[in-house]
Design an enzyme around this catalytic site. Sequence first.
Site: not given
Ligand code: F6P
Length: 472
Positions: A153, A361
């Site tokens: 992602h 990003d």
């Molecule tokens: O963008 C990557 C990501 O891991 C998303 O999947 C997730 O919503 C966001 O970052 C927030 O991450 P965390 O689970 O560390 O709060």
Amino acid sequence: MSRLIVVSNRTPGKGPAAGGLAVALRKTLAERDGFWFGWSGRLVDRPDSEAVFEDIEGIKVGKIDLTRDDHHAYYAGFSNSILWPSFHLRLDLATIEGHWYEGYRRVNAQFAQALLPHIAPDDVIWVHDYHMIPLASELRHLGINNRIGFYLHIPFPTVDALYAIPHHNELMRDLSRYDLIGMQANRDVSAFTEFADHQSPSTLSGSPLKSVDFSRTEVAAFPIGSDPEAFARLAVSPAATKMVRRMERALGDQALVLGVDRLDYSKGLPQRVEAYEKLLANNASLRRQVHLLQVAPPSRDTIKEYQETSDTLDAMVGRLMGRFAEPDWQPVTYVKRAYGQPSLAGLYRLARVGLVTPLRDGMNLVAHEYVASQDPHDPGVLVLSRFAGAAEIFEDALLVNPFDTDETAEALRLALNMPIEERRHRWERLMAGAHDHSVDRWAESYLSRLAPTGQNGQPAPVRDVLYLDSVA
Ligand code: F6P
């Protein structure tokens, strides 16, 4: 149709699904049977080796607990203090503590052990994000030869940043255990291909590391998106309209510039505030005519670099206020809390400018949601970082270099003055892009590539060779 097993660090919770991903995968799981598997959110002294399954609003979800130490090394440590900054090209913010790798590996092995008894021969396994890179290796060691896909992602790093990551060669070998690797953008596929072509240089310990064989792994870009129809509906829902009315009362005639981001250093928030400050400094006529609302829910706040970003931003917003605010006018509202999707959809719809300027990003779904929430007759303008994956889709945004705050300030000025015809014209093409890359299409195209069914409806053949060599 074969069952689908989705694996990710976080699992979906009760209540309305927060993100497009959760919505799309819930839908996919509801259609094709299977379950979601991940961390329970609980830290315990002795985690049970067996996962606990529960039904969450029609979706079967399997969860495991972790120890506090393992979770620290795996999540705050290796995943978010090494992989996250390196993949976002912020080596200056990485904390290279190689020993965190052991906890990272242990947690992935624990996931594999707990998942093993629940995997049937035809199941398709879809693993999500950088927390879980070694999972396929761990499963293959346990004898699993099902189709396993991985979706990243976040952006894939350049080779130099990759080499700075401890155990990068093992991680790349782990990636070669997947049948399909999905990336957000073509840029990421190119970076990956560059590594695969050149491989790793010699290290302190001596000879060049063994090269990794990617001949059995397909790598392609599958840009993720939102559910634009759902957002368009949400933006005119009673809850969103309530927010719009509230904001209209507060704003009067001022045009709203909106930023919505997790409070993360990759989002370029200090640069954004600086650009806005330059806009006000260079265009006195805009003062009292414009208002920046920055919504920034805190994130990963046990990590020092996140606390420092938060402190920097506090100081910068304070400076901006001191410089431009008047007793009866404030140039900025800075809100460190999360809002539900209906309220956000209302804010997106009202905003004349969606300011989405991450330094780097994976995709950036705020850009998609902003586009989908616009009023087709009077749409706002998207100012977008060219370093977001979304820039490959939204060419009709005003694309900026977020490090160049003069350029961002100028894009803001252009956006605020853009004639309605041009706004409509740009938005129509942006919306077409949002439709073409909806989250439903994303899931469908990824899964049909991971597990295409043959002409007789049978699943694609599984890997016939097991990986029994050491991953070390
Ligand atoms: O963008 C990557 C990501 O891991 C998303 O999947 C997730 O919503 C966001 O970052 C927030 O991450 P965390 O689970 O560390 O709060």
